[in-house]
Motif scaffolding. Sequence first.
Motif, PDB file in Angstrom:
ATOM      1  N   GLU A  10       0.841  -1.193   0.000  1.00 22.90           N
ATOM      2  CA  GLU A  10       0.000   0.000   0.000  1.00 22.90           C
ATOM      3  C   GLU A  10       0.877   1.245   0.000  1.00 22.90           C
ATOM      4  OE1 GLU A  10      -2.327  -0.201   3.482  1.00 22.90           O
ATOM      5  OE2 GLU A  10      -3.389  -2.035   2.930  1.00 22.90           O
ATOM      6  N   PRO A  11       0.447   2.306  -0.686  1.00 18.89           N
ATOM      7  CA  PRO A  11       1.208   3.560  -0.620  1.00 18.89           C
ATOM      8  C   PRO A  11       1.185   4.130   0.793  1.00 18.89           C
ATOM      9  CG  PRO A  11      -0.916   3.913  -1.670  1.00 18.89           C
ATOM     10  CD  PRO A  11      -0.767   2.427  -1.516  1.00 18.89           C
ATOM     11  N   VAL A  12       2.197   4.883   1.126  1.00 14.31           N
ATOM     12  CA  VAL A  12       2.299   5.430   2.484  1.00 14.31           C
ATOM     13  C   VAL A  12       1.139   6.380   2.767  1.00 14.31           C
ATOM     14  CG1 VAL A  12       3.689   6.867   4.023  1.00 14.31           C
ATOM     15  CG2 VAL A  12       4.796   5.162   2.569  1.00 14.31           C
ATOM     16  N   PHE A  13       0.864   7.289   1.844  1.00 17.05           N
ATOM     17  CA  PHE A  13      -0.167   8.293   2.050  1.00 17.05           C
ATOM     18  C   PHE A  13      -1.405   8.060   1.189  1.00 17.05           C
ATOM     19  CE2 PHE A  13       3.362  10.543   3.904  1.00 17.05           C
ATOM     20  CZ  PHE A  13       2.801  11.368   4.845  1.00 17.05           C
ATOM     21  N   GLY A  14      -1.230   7.772  -0.072  1.00 15.69           N
ATOM     22  CA  GLY A  14      -2.315   7.931  -1.031  1.00 15.69           C
ATOM     23  C   GLY A  14      -2.256   9.365  -1.508  1.00 15.69           C
ATOM     24  N   LYS A  15      -2.476   9.591  -2.794  1.00 15.08           N
ATOM     25  CA  LYS A  15      -2.255  10.924  -3.364  1.00 15.08           C
ATOM     26  C   LYS A  15      -3.129  11.997  -2.727  1.00 15.08           C
ATOM     27  CE  LYS A  15      -0.585   9.338  -7.864  1.00 15.08           C
ATOM     28  NZ  LYS A  15      -0.799   9.361  -9.335  1.00 15.08           N
ATOM     29  N   GLN A  16      -4.402  11.681  -2.492  1.00 15.52           N
ATOM     30  CA  GLN A  16      -5.306  12.680  -1.903  1.00 15.52           C
ATOM     31  C   GLN A  16      -4.889  13.015  -0.473  1.00 15.52           C
ATOM     32  OE1 GLN A  16      -7.499  14.276  -3.624  1.00 15.52           O
ATOM     33  NE2 GLN A  16      -7.458  13.006  -5.462  1.00 15.52           N
ATOM     34  N   GLY A  17      -4.513  12.001   0.288  1.00 18.01           N
ATOM     35  CA  GLY A  17      -4.064  12.235   1.667  1.00 18.01           C
ATOM     36  C   GLY A  17      -2.763  13.011   1.714  1.00 18.01           C
ATOM     37  N   ARG A  18      -1.885  12.740   0.761  1.00 14.16           N
ATOM     38  CA  ARG A  18      -0.601  13.446   0.710  1.00 14.16           C
ATOM     39  C   ARG A  18      -0.801  14.938   0.511  1.00 14.16           C
ATOM     40  NH1 ARG A  18       2.716  11.380  -4.145  1.00 14.16           N
ATOM     41  NH2 ARG A  18       1.080  12.591  -5.213  1.00 14.16           N
ATOM     42  N   THR A  19      -1.742  15.311  -0.352  1.00 13.04           N
ATOM     43  CA  THR A  19      -2.012  16.725  -0.601  1.00 13.04           C
ATOM     44  C   THR A  19      -2.536  17.421   0.645  1.00 13.04           C
ATOM     45  OG1 THR A  19      -2.581  16.179  -2.890  1.00 13.04           O
ATOM     46  CG2 THR A  19      -3.291  18.322  -2.065  1.00 13.04           C
ATOM     47  N   ILE A  20      -3.491  16.795   1.322  1.00  6.73           N
ATOM     48  CA  ILE A  20      -4.052  17.381   2.544  1.00  6.73           C
ATOM     49  C   ILE A  20      -3.002  17.469   3.630  1.00  6.73           C
ATOM     50  CG2 ILE A  20      -5.796  17.092   4.340  1.00  6.73           C
ATOM     51  CD1 ILE A  20      -6.962  17.828   1.631  1.00  6.73           C
ATOM     52  N   PHE A  21      -2.194  16.421   3.778  1.00  7.39           N
ATOM     53  CA  PHE A  21      -1.137  16.410   4.794  1.00  7.39           C
ATOM     54  C   PHE A  21      -0.127  17.518   4.528  1.00  7.39           C
ATOM     55  CE2 PHE A  21       2.530  14.951   7.167  1.00  7.39           C
ATOM     56  CZ  PHE A  21       1.982  14.308   8.274  1.00  7.39           C
ATOM     57  N   ALA A  22       0.218  17.721   3.261  1.00  7.33           N
ATOM     58  CA  ALA A  22       1.178  18.769   2.906  1.00  7.33           C
ATOM     59  C   ALA A  22       0.634  20.146   3.241  1.00  7.33           C
ATOM     60  CB  ALA A  22       1.518  18.677   1.418  1.00  7.33           C
ATOM     61  N   ALA A  23      -0.636  20.402   2.930  1.00  7.75           N
ATOM     62  CA  ALA A  23      -1.238  21.708   3.221  1.00  7.75           C
ATOM     63  C   ALA A  23      -1.271  21.965   4.722  1.00  7.75           C
ATOM     64  CB  ALA A  23      -2.649  21.774   2.642  1.00  7.75           C
ATOM     65  N   MET A  24      -1.681  20.959   5.489  1.00  7.14           N
ATOM     66  CA  MET A  24      -1.699  21.101   6.946  1.00  7.14           C
ATOM     67  C   MET A  24      -0.302  21.356   7.493  1.00  7.14           C
ATOM     68  SD  MET A  24      -4.278  18.059   8.129  1.00  7.14           S
ATOM     69  CE  MET A  24      -6.063  18.218   8.049  1.00  7.14           C
ATOM     70  N   SER A  25       0.693  20.637   6.958  1.00  7.65           N
ATOM     71  CA  SER A  25       2.068  20.776   7.447  1.00  7.65           C
ATOM     72  C   SER A  25       2.623  22.156   7.177  1.00  7.65           C
ATOM     73  CB  SER A  25       2.960  19.708   6.796  1.00  7.65           C
ATOM     74  OG  SER A  25       2.526  18.404   7.126  1.00  7.65           O
ATOM     75  N   ILE A  26       2.302  22.714   6.014  1.00  5.98           N
ATOM     76  CA  ILE A  26       2.783  24.066   5.682  1.00  5.98           C
ATOM     77  C   ILE A  26       2.243  25.086   6.688  1.00  5.98           C
ATOM     78  CG2 ILE A  26       2.612  25.932   3.989  1.00  5.98           C
ATOM     79  CD1 ILE A  26       2.617  23.748   1.803  1.00  5.98           C
TER      80      ILE A  26
END
Length: 575
Positions: free
Chosen positions: A287-303
């Motif tokens: 399985e991917p670590v994040f999934g593309k949709q989750g990666r985008t949300i995680f990146a925005a929150m992290s910023i």
Amino acid sequence: MLQIALTLAIFILAVIPMGKYMYHITTNKKTFADPLFDRVDNGIYKVCRIDRKGMSWKTYALSLLMTNAVMVLAGYLVLRLQHALFLNPNGIEGMEPTLSFNTIISFMTNTNLQHYSGESGLSYLSQMLVIIFMMFTSAASGYAACMAFCRGLAGKRKDLGNFYEDMVRITTRILIPWSLIFGLVLIWQGCPETFGANITVETIQGKLQDFAVGPVAALEIIKHLGTNGGGFLGANSTTPFENPTIITNMIELISMMILPGACVLTFGKMCMDRKKGKAAAAVKIKEPVFGKQGRTIFAAMSIIFLVGLTICFVSEKAGNPVLEAAGVGQEMGSMEGKEVRFGADQSALFTTVTTSFTTGTVNNMHDTLTPLGGMVPLLHMMLNCVFGGKGVGLMNMLMYAILTVFICGLMVGRTPEYLGKKIEGREMKLVALVLIIHPLLILGFSALAVSTQAGLEGITNPGFHGLSQVLYEYSSASANNGSGFEGLSDNTYFWNITSGLAMFFGRYIAIIAQLAIAGSLLAKKRVKASIGTMRTDNVIFAILLVFIVYIFAALTFFPALALGPIAEHLTLWFS
């Protein structure tokens, strides 16, 4: 600085396996713990006669509300009658009605705002049967609502799941076992865990002093793991009994960060493309670590999180110019209201984390932060989407994601889509309700507080800082955070009732509307992506999402912030 980097690195490493584990729990996939927990869960289902069939969004929301209502009623009675019940060795009296109302709403909504000191306001029975119990159930309720919401957006089943099953599984498979493990670590490091009465000792000056003890470690770990907040003691995690060492400080930080972060990874995995998911299962691809949709949300929150952390850290390290002018050295930064063993570095990190992940615990007094340092936790509670509490922060950020695709869709003249579903008028009305109710509660109640005598009587600081105190109180309440500037005299009828209402409406109106959005999207047919479909899984969308969040905050909250912490900062540094 090194400790901050190490803590964030541990968080990233820990959130990956936890996200995978939570994904398997949410989707009923196999986990290593199934042989044990399946028996426990099945026993609970049998005893409680739980029907595990799937629910519509209306049934799911009603089940959540009714379950919470029963616990509110039972908890309120315990608080009122604690003086006549057992496990009360210190002879604590029953709570006053409005304070009981505020407290029970606070802990059932996962806010944990306290207008009392735990060591003098609650019996051991109340601490365990009301406070600790609701720390588990309120956290599980929020997680359940989030997973139902994610199922609706993912659209891989015909219903949103079963509320009771979700609540049981998150409690038995995550909250209880991890609380036991890390609770033992806290006891090892020095947190008390006893049913004995307070200890009275003679000091070196020959005077007597009481030390409040009790089941501190049990409350301490679930308050962080469940992003609850509050504290057994009035001074919260600034005290050595709740937070004895740098090890416990790091455990508390990671505990309140890991589940909200893992929810984002869970969302990403749930929204993986169906064909890719089947292909991966057929050839046994990892399985991917994040999934593309989750990666985008995680990146925005992290910023947003890192921007806030940087501002808070720099502001606190810069110190206080008034104290420096008075001859007080500021080489260590602003140390007012901070524990020497944590310093400005760990205090800035804890402050940013506790209000970004809406936990509400504190290891320093936020009322003594520098103006810009205090603006960061205030702003992050106003945004209420920077990871947020377990599940709720993700749901709020997805509201901004839907708003972003809607605005961009209007700019190019086509119906916006998110995760293969068209976003239409019904969804946008509900999104607008979720995004508007939060600032309405904060600014509306703040305006009431500064325009009535009952509200003004609670403000202990004149001028700009007094306004910041009021804004912080209602931001913390409506964001279900629970931390406070602790400068208000807030144990009055006015503050107990108004903040209680802010907590109640801030929690349940948003959850009901978000479940309605999930139900609406679940009922829609998927549409194939075309050349005009806006991608929501790339860097561009993450940047757009961050800008939309900040623009919304600026349009909504900047005037209030300008009259509070920003004006105080300008006065402090340039007067």
